[in-house]
Design a protein around this motif. Structure first.
Motif, short mmCIF file in Angstrom:
data_model
loop_
_atom_site.label_atom_id
_atom_site.label_comp_id
_atom_site.label_asym_id
_atom_site.label_seq_id
_atom_site.Cartn_x
_atom_site.Cartn_y
_atom_site.Cartn_z
N PHE A 50 -5.58 9.80 -0.86
CA PHE A 50 -6.39 9.19 -1.63
C PHE A 50 -6.57 9.08 -3.24
O PHE A 50 -5.62 9.63 -3.46
CB PHE A 50 -8.24 10.17 -1.50
CG PHE A 50 -8.09 11.92 -2.06
CD1 PHE A 50 -7.99 11.95 -2.90
CD2 PHE A 50 -8.14 12.17 -1.11
CE1 PHE A 50 -7.85 13.09 -3.79
CE2 PHE A 50 -7.74 14.20 -1.11
CZ PHE A 50 -7.56 14.41 -2.41
N THR A 68 -10.15 3.62 -7.08
CA THR A 68 -9.89 2.08 -6.81
C THR A 68 -10.91 1.80 -7.32
O THR A 68 -11.95 2.20 -7.91
CB THR A 68 -10.08 2.49 -5.78
OG1 THR A 68 -10.46 0.50 -5.21
CG2 THR A 68 -11.44 2.64 -4.54
N PRO A 113 -11.07 0.21 -0.27
CA PRO A 113 -10.18 1.02 0.13
C PRO A 113 -8.83 0.78 0.02
O PRO A 113 -7.56 1.25 0.43
CB PRO A 113 -10.81 2.06 1.13
CG PRO A 113 -11.94 1.15 1.08
CD PRO A 113 -11.86 0.22 -0.04
N VAL A 132 -6.99 1.04 -3.45
CA VAL A 132 -7.00 2.61 -3.59
C VAL A 132 -4.74 2.85 -3.72
O VAL A 132 -4.52 2.53 -3.19
CB VAL A 132 -6.69 3.61 -2.54
CG1 VAL A 132 -6.43 5.08 -2.77
CG2 VAL A 132 -8.22 3.63 -2.19
N SER A 188 -3.25 5.66 -4.41
CA SER A 188 -2.53 7.39 -4.11
C SER A 188 -2.29 8.49 -4.69
O SER A 188 -0.83 7.87 -5.66
CB SER A 188 -2.36 7.34 -2.58
OG SER A 188 -2.50 6.80 -1.65
N ASN A 225 -2.15 11.02 -10.76
CA ASN A 225 -1.52 9.73 -11.12
C ASN A 225 0.04 9.79 -11.91
O ASN A 225 -0.27 10.26 -12.45
CB ASN A 225 -2.31 8.82 -10.76
CG ASN A 225 -2.87 8.30 -11.87
OD1 ASN A 225 -2.61 8.88 -13.89
ND2 ASN A 225 -3.91 7.74 -12.35
N PHE A 246 -14.51 2.74 -12.12
CA PHE A 246 -13.71 3.25 -10.02
C PHE A 246 -14.38 4.47 -9.49
O PHE A 246 -15.56 4.72 -10.20
CB PHE A 246 -12.46 4.31 -11.01
CG PHE A 246 -11.98 5.06 -11.79
CD1 PHE A 246 -12.11 6.05 -11.07
CD2 PHE A 246 -12.31 5.40 -13.20
CE1 PHE A 246 -12.52 7.61 -11.53
CE2 PHE A 246 -12.95 6.51 -14.10
CZ PHE A 246 -13.01 7.50 -13.71
N ILE A 257 -13.30 7.68 -6.50
CA ILE A 257 -12.04 7.99 -6.27
C ILE A 257 -12.67 7.64 -4.21
O ILE A 257 -13.62 8.68 -4.59
CB ILE A 257 -11.75 9.88 -6.26
CG1 ILE A 257 -12.42 9.90 -8.20
CG2 ILE A 257 -10.88 10.10 -5.75
CD1 ILE A 257 -11.47 11.34 -8.74
N HIS A 258 -11.75 7.66 -3.70
CA HIS A 258 -11.82 7.50 -2.04
C HIS A 258 -10.51 7.28 -1.51
O HIS A 258 -9.49 6.93 -1.88
CB HIS A 258 -11.86 5.63 -2.56
CG HIS A 258 -13.25 5.40 -1.27
ND1 HIS A 258 -12.18 4.72 0.06
CD2 HIS A 258 -14.41 5.67 -0.92
CE1 HIS A 258 -13.24 4.71 1.01
NE2 HIS A 258 -14.12 4.77 0.75
N ASN A 259 -10.45 7.77 -0.61
CA ASN A 259 -9.49 6.97 0.66
C ASN A 259 -8.63 5.93 0.84
O ASN A 259 -9.90 5.22 0.81
CB ASN A 259 -9.45 8.07 2.02
CG ASN A 259 -10.80 7.05 2.45
OD1 ASN A 259 -11.67 6.77 2.40
ND2 ASN A 259 -10.28 6.50 4.32
N TYR A 260 -7.44 6.42 0.94
CA TYR A 260 -6.44 4.86 1.56
C TYR A 260 -7.38 4.49 2.65
O TYR A 260 -7.96 5.80 3.91
CB TYR A 260 -5.11 5.10 0.88
CG TYR A 260 -4.41 4.18 0.95
CD1 TYR A 260 -5.03 2.17 0.80
CD2 TYR A 260 -4.30 3.76 3.34
CE1 TYR A 260 -3.82 1.36 1.41
CE2 TYR A 260 -4.05 2.51 3.00
CZ TYR A 260 -3.55 1.41 2.43
OH TYR A 260 -2.83 0.55 2.99
N ARG A 311 -15.03 10.95 -0.84
CA ARG A 311 -15.27 10.11 -1.55
C ARG A 311 -15.50 10.87 -2.49
O ARG A 311 -16.51 11.81 -1.89
CB ARG A 311 -16.32 8.94 -1.09
CG ARG A 311 -17.44 8.06 -2.34
CD ARG A 311 -18.41 7.02 -1.86
NE ARG A 311 -18.71 6.42 -2.48
CZ ARG A 311 -19.10 4.69 -2.77
NH1 ARG A 311 -18.50 4.50 -1.78
NH2 ARG A 311 -19.23 4.19 -2.73
#
Length: 504
Positions: free
Chosen positions: A388, A391, A395, A398, A400, A413, A426, A428-431, A441
């Motif tokens: 994650f 984004t 997704p 994203v 990661s 990052n 933005f 925060i979320h899973n790819y 999320r």
């Protein structure tokens, strides 16, 4: 002989007539003269003020009754050589054209002024030129309060026995071109009603205040206004509250040493802690380095006027006086600390728990960076890597995070370059390869000044043992960058806390 001369004169006259007729017409067949006059140019600005890295626009109205053929924009020093061929674009000449051409100045441009030549040619080959002066002295940014009370916030001056209540306040302001003055207005405080302090054109200005306040419980509206040399201004409105012990709505943990560090982030420093009861607060904090020093603050931007730290006369107790407070020292590295403070009793308690004891909001069976995520969440057996990150769209976009080598709950990052005035956007979320699958999320508590990143209750993957912050609100973070620079994003999935801080 006389007849021969007459014949030659007639031929000469016919040749001259043909030549004059050809010269008076367009070089392009089919475009006869209408008035035979040169084009006219009326530029919107003959002097454009811009700055490094910014885009300026050449604008103006061009007219020619015969028809405009081309417009050429030239500046050798800027590597600008653009020809706008109207016949090629519109398949015919135009009698009127509204010029609007954007050009970006390179961020590393070292020149100070340039001349752009605008040359217009009509279908008859007639030309006219006009010079446009471009200088890199434009003022596009409002002044920035680097250190100042929080906008809309409360500045607390505590009534301490035997002491004169004093508002200790540090102000730091910057401007890309030059500051004119700072205007301070504290309603009801003599000498500080519309007090003007000259900044003398400096790009960075600092001023410290030690303001004696009346010895009574009362709130005073305060306005701080920074004005630059071109008249652009930034205002902060807040309240100075003279009071005894206050049950602060918010409290923060500061693990930095200076006010400059408190204010050099985009968000996340100092770290918001939990208000767990009247006058009571609890901090959960990951300590990366042994002997990390911390303080607790009810205001985000300064160590004054209230700062909770160790009382030097009794190290088992706290003091709220920034002039006396000693840091609380966290001696163990790579553990989570749980710290409880009571600001009424001036007490504190600390304990630690291990990285293994820290719980994340997703199932323990999912391992970051490994193919442990059910791609379609249907037990089909088709798995994909569980990652994650941030984004701004969906997704598939994203980027990661990398997982910290020591703490599996800590993510970061690659450093990113951000520009002053830029507003982010933005979550925060899973790819995922296939659009919106809210497997994990996180959304922030507020858009502009995010402090807590709650695990979204609509996430598909959940750990029933997780006790961290959650949210039902789909809030996208939109913090505004105040200082251009390189920043790095850090996120603790166990704590639900993130920060975006300057990288040296």
């Amino acid at each position: 002989m006389k007849k021969k001369h007459l014949f030659n004169a007639a031929l000469l006259w016919a040749f001259l007539s043909l030549t004059l007729w050809t010269t008076g017409c367009s070089d392009d067949d089919g475009y006869p003269d209408v008035d035979g006059q040169a084009p006219s140019i009326e530029m919107t600005l003959e002097h454009i003020q811009t700055a490094n890295g910014r885009t300026f626009t050449l604008e103006g109205t061009i007219k020619d009754a015969d028809g405009i053929s081309t417009i050429q924009l030239q500046c050798t020093d800027l590597n600008l050589n653009k020809t706008i061929d109207l016949i090629e674009i519109y398949e015919k000449p135009l009698e009127t054209y509204e010029l609007s051409y954007d050009f970006k100045i390179q961020p590393d441009e070292i020149g100070e002024q340039f001349t752009v030549k605008v040359t217009v040619t009509d279908v008859g080959g007639r030309t006219v030129s006009q010079d446009v002066l471009v200088t890199l002295d434009g003022d596009f940014e409002d002044p920035v309060f680097v250190i100042a009370p929080e906008k809309g916030g409360m500045v607390t001056v505590l009534l301490r026995e035997g002491e004169i209540p004093t508002l200790n306040m540090n102000i730091s302001i910057t401007d890309d071109r030059g500051l004119d003055y700072l205007l301070v207005n504290i309603e009801g405080i003599e000498g500080y009603e519309n007090l003007k302090i000259d900044a003398d054109g400096e790009k960075a200005f600092e001023h410290s205040f030690n303001i004696t306040m009346p010895n009574e419980k009362k709130d005073y509206p305060m306005t701080l206004t920074a004005v630059d040399k071109t008249g652009k201004s930034t205002m902060i409105e807040c309240t100075v509250s003279v009071t005894d012990v206050q049950d602060f709505e918010k409290m923060y943990l500061a693990d930095v040493a200076t006010e400059a560090e408190l204010n050099s982030d985009v968000f996340g420093v100092p770290m918001r802690i939990d208000h767990v009861g009247e006058f009571q607060y609890q901090a959960l904090y990951y300590c990366q380095k042994a002997n990390t020093e911390i303080f607790f603050l009810p205001q985000k931007t300064s160590f004054s006027p209230v700062c909770y730290g160790i009382d030097p006369t009794d190290e088992a107790m706290l003091t709220d006086d920034p002039a006396l407070a000693k840091p609380i020292v966290l001696t163990e590295a790579n553990v989570y600390y749980k710290i409880n403070i009571n600001i009424l009793l001036k007490t504190y308690e600390m304990e630690t728990y291990s990285l293994a004891e820290a719980v994340d909001p997703w199932p323990a069976s999912m391992k970051y960076g490994l193919p442990t995520m059910d791609k379609w969440n249907n037990n089909s057996g088709e798995m994909m890597d569980f990652t994650f990150g941030l984004t701004s769209d969906n997704p598939t976009g994203v980027v990661s995070f990398k997982q910290d080598a020591t703490n599996p709950h800590l993510f970061y990052n690659e450093p990113m370059s951000l520009t002053a005035g830029e507003s982010m956007n933005f979550i925060i979320h899973n790819y995922h390869t296939d659009q919106w699958w809210n497997f994990v999320r996180w959304c922030s508590d507020t858009e502009e000044e995010p402090e807590i990143f709650g695990y979204y209750t609509g996430s598909a993957f959940k750990n029933s043992n997780y006790t961290g912050p959650t949210t039902t609100q789909d809030v996208w973070s939109k913090p505004k960058v105040t200082v251009t620079g390189t920043y790095q994003f850090w996120f603790d999935s166990h704590l639900g806390r993130a920060k975006l801080v300057r990288v040296n």
